[in-house]
Design an enzyme around this catalytic site. Structure first.
Site, mmCIF file in Angstrom:
data_model
loop_
_atom_site.group_PDB
_atom_site.id
_atom_site.type_symbol
_atom_site.label_atom_id
_atom_site.label_comp_id
_atom_site.label_asym_id
_atom_site.label_seq_id
_atom_site.Cartn_x
_atom_site.Cartn_y
_atom_site.Cartn_z
ATOM 1 N N HIS A 135 0.889 -1.327 -0.099
ATOM 2 C CA HIS A 135 0.095 0.095 0.090
ATOM 3 C C HIS A 135 0.813 0.972 0.134
ATOM 4 O O HIS A 135 2.125 1.349 0.434
ATOM 5 C CB HIS A 135 -0.765 -0.140 1.344
ATOM 6 C CG HIS A 135 -1.993 0.916 1.335
ATOM 7 N ND1 HIS A 135 -1.771 2.366 1.569
ATOM 8 C CD2 HIS A 135 -3.289 0.801 1.046
ATOM 9 C CE1 HIS A 135 -2.917 2.951 1.613
ATOM 10 N NE2 HIS A 135 -3.738 2.003 1.408
ATOM 11 N N ASP A 212 2.827 -4.407 8.177
ATOM 12 C CA ASP A 212 1.602 -3.598 7.994
ATOM 13 C C ASP A 212 0.456 -4.360 8.167
ATOM 14 O O ASP A 212 0.033 -5.323 7.365
ATOM 15 C CB ASP A 212 1.646 -2.874 6.637
ATOM 16 C CG ASP A 212 0.441 -2.349 6.160
ATOM 17 O OD1 ASP A 212 -0.482 -2.286 6.819
ATOM 18 O OD2 ASP A 212 0.460 -1.533 5.265
ATOM 19 N N GLN A 215 -4.896 -5.209 7.005
ATOM 20 C CA GLN A 215 -5.729 -6.039 6.448
ATOM 21 C C GLN A 215 -5.509 -7.295 7.378
ATOM 22 O O GLN A 215 -6.526 -8.194 7.585
ATOM 23 C CB GLN A 215 -5.405 -6.622 5.150
ATOM 24 C CG GLN A 215 -5.629 -5.284 4.320
ATOM 25 C CD GLN A 215 -7.222 -4.622 4.375
ATOM 26 O OE1 GLN A 215 -7.988 -5.285 4.543
ATOM 27 N NE2 GLN A 215 -7.200 -3.306 3.922
ATOM 28 N N LYS A 238 -10.729 -0.754 10.443
ATOM 29 C CA LYS A 238 -10.575 -1.825 9.604
ATOM 30 C C LYS A 238 -10.717 -3.405 10.226
ATOM 31 O O LYS A 238 -10.694 -4.438 9.446
ATOM 32 C CB LYS A 238 -9.419 -1.964 8.779
ATOM 33 C CG LYS A 238 -8.906 -0.732 7.711
ATOM 34 C CD LYS A 238 -7.894 -1.122 6.738
ATOM 35 C CE LYS A 238 -7.458 0.273 6.044
ATOM 36 N NZ LYS A 238 -8.313 0.205 4.856
ATOM 37 N N CYS A 376 -4.817 2.044 -3.761
ATOM 38 C CA CYS A 376 -3.448 2.668 -3.204
ATOM 39 C C CYS A 376 -2.338 1.890 -3.298
ATOM 40 O O CYS A 376 -1.451 1.663 -2.356
ATOM 41 C CB CYS A 376 -3.692 3.182 -1.689
ATOM 42 S SG CYS A 376 -4.885 4.465 -1.467
HETATM 43 N N1 PLP Z 1 -1.880 -0.676 4.624
HETATM 44 C C1 PLP Z 1 -2.734 -1.683 3.867
HETATM 45 C C2 PLP Z 1 -2.308 -2.982 3.656
HETATM 46 C C3 PLP Z 1 -4.044 -1.064 3.950
HETATM 47 O O1 PLP Z 1 -5.097 -1.666 3.395
HETATM 48 C C4 PLP Z 1 -4.346 0.287 4.292
HETATM 49 C C5 PLP Z 1 -5.700 1.064 3.941
HETATM 50 O O2 PLP Z 1 -6.485 0.403 3.081
HETATM 51 C C6 PLP Z 1 -3.428 1.075 4.895
HETATM 52 C C7 PLP Z 1 -2.145 0.553 4.904
HETATM 53 C C8 PLP Z 1 -3.556 2.449 5.353
HETATM 54 O O3 PLP Z 1 -4.635 2.752 6.541
HETATM 55 P P1 PLP Z 1 -5.286 3.726 7.064
HETATM 56 O O4 PLP Z 1 -5.696 4.447 5.898
HETATM 57 O O5 PLP Z 1 -6.399 3.270 8.180
HETATM 58 O O6 PLP Z 1 -4.006 4.469 7.785
#
Ligand code: PLP
Length: 418
Positions: A135, A212, A215, A238, A376
């Protein structure tokens, strides 16, 4: 605080999505004249009533600022806030609550590590590795710190199925690598990354590993000690919690050695015009008034989830995906994007001759909420030479009926667009 409980599904070994749906009031909504089918869970999950009630209970009965108050409400708010931290510690099996740092979400957690650990530990010639399926929030913070420190961000190849090429990773791992940063589960494809193996490989060359978990936490129980990772980041929203709150977990010795992230109240021990000293963990990283209600709400959501059989939920979500793939195999012109051997929560695809955003719009007209675009993950889309996909993403309250509604919607979209 009220003793809040879910409406059913509390016995281990039992999970019924229909029962769980009653815990999520928004799912009873109509959208464009149809009962809502919510398949945008990788973007954000819907919220159980127990979570909404916990926030409302906090504001109705306990609201005050935390930690420095000389009155009962402040004591109650502080207790609720620190209890919430302890709940998170239990949820990810942290050895201590002081290793749980509140942030705004995964993005801020990764930025915190990049700006503090990264600035203190990266220099010219050092490398940060990450698979090409990350991401943007696990790419850009590292690019920013690399530009400042002279370090290099190096992508690790992803194969046609959407899996990290472990041979390529092994080939890149040497003493220049200071960090491997990798998602637990890809939000764009649903690939479940072999994080335990990646962690073990990275540690062999002395590199740290950040997971990270944006998910990951929603689909599997996470144990940071069993994983042996160095940092784990996730977002409350999430995992059935509120927006605006998230978590950075870190190894104690790393967090201790890291400089603070932001300056302000709460993160200091003493302040004078000759210099300031820092508070103990985790407060060193928590400048300013925190999202107290968010922490309380997240803890309620996690307690809700921990009250369910998470392995049964994972099996239920896997059955939903298997049903999607079965219907997809017979659907004219449907091309799955990402066919890793382990996938969780995400069905990403293209319909030949159509644009993902047109498909998403026509599904919405039928009450089916999906996400379209690059998710993203532009480097990953570039890897496949596509602008984006249609993504249906699943949570515990989705049903086989939702999958049928998705495919009925796709059938109509196909007739309309082609
Ligand atoms: N990393 C992953 C794999 C994600 O799916 C997301 C959000 O879609 C993020 C990071 C960023 O999360 P947040 O926008 O809640 O900070």
């Amino acid at each position: 605080m009220n003793a809040l409980s879910n409406t059913g599904n509390v016995q281990p070994g039992v999970f019924d999505a229909e029962t769980a749906r009653r815990d999520f009031p928004i799912l009873a909504r109509q959208v464009n004249g149809h009962p809502l089918v919510y398949l945008d869970n990788a973007a954000t999950t819907q919220k159980p009533l127990v979570m909404i009630d916990a926030i409302s209970d906090y504001y109705l009965h306990h609201n005050a600022n935390v930690h420095r108050g000389a009155h009962l409400l402040s004591d109650e708010a502080t207790q609720a806030f620190e209890d919430a931290r302890a709940t998170v510690a239990g949820f990810i099996n942290s050895p201590s609550a002081s290793q749980v740092v509140w942030t705004r979400g995964t993005t801020e957690s990764i930025n915190l590590v990049a700006a503090t650990w990264g600035r203190a530990n990266l220099g010219p010639g050092d490398r940060v590795l990450m698979p090409a399926l990350e991401h943007h929030s696990n790419i850009v913070p590292w690019q920013m710190v690399a530009a400042e420190t002279g370090a290099e961000v190096v992508p690790v190849a992803v194969n046609d199925s959407g899996e990290v090429d472990l041979e390529a990773l092994k080939g890149l791992l040497d003493e220049r690598v200071k960090l491997v940063s990798i998602n637990h589960i890809s939000n764009a494809l649903g690939t479940v990354n072999p994080v335990a193996e990646v962690i073990a490989l990275a540690h062999c060359v002395g590199a740290k590993v950040l997971i990270d978990g944006a998910q990951g936490v929603a689909h599997y129980p996470v144990d940071v000690q069993a994983l042996d990772c160095d940092f784990y980041a996730f977002s409350g929203h999430k995992v059935y919690g509120p927006t605006g709150i998230g978590v950075l977990w870190g190894r104690e010795e790393l967090l201790d050695a890291m400089p603070p992230y932001q300056g302000g109240g709460e993160m200091i021990e003493t302040v004078s015009f000759t210099g300031s000293t820092w508070n103990i963990l985790p407060y060193k990283f928590e400048a300013g008034t925190p999202d107290i209600a968010g922490a309380v709400g997240l803890a309620a959501a996690l307690r809700y989830l921990m009250g369910l059989d998470r392995h049964a939920i994972a099996a239920h979500e896997a059955a939903l995906l298997a049903y999607c793939w079965q219907l997809a195999a017979d659907f004219p012109g449907l091309r799955r994007v990402g066919q890793a051997s382990q996938i969780a929560g995400v069905f990403s695809f293209l319909l030949e001759g159509t644009h993902p955003s047109d498909v998403g719009m026509l599904l919405d007209k039928q009450g089916v909420a999906v996400r379209t675009g690059h998710h993203c993950a532009q480097p990953l889309m570039a890897r496949y030479g596509i602008p984006g996909t249609v993504r249906a993403s699943f949570a515990l309250y989705n049903t086989m009926d939702d999958v049928d509604r998705l495919f009925a919607g796709l059938e109509k979209a196909r007739h309309f667009l082609l």
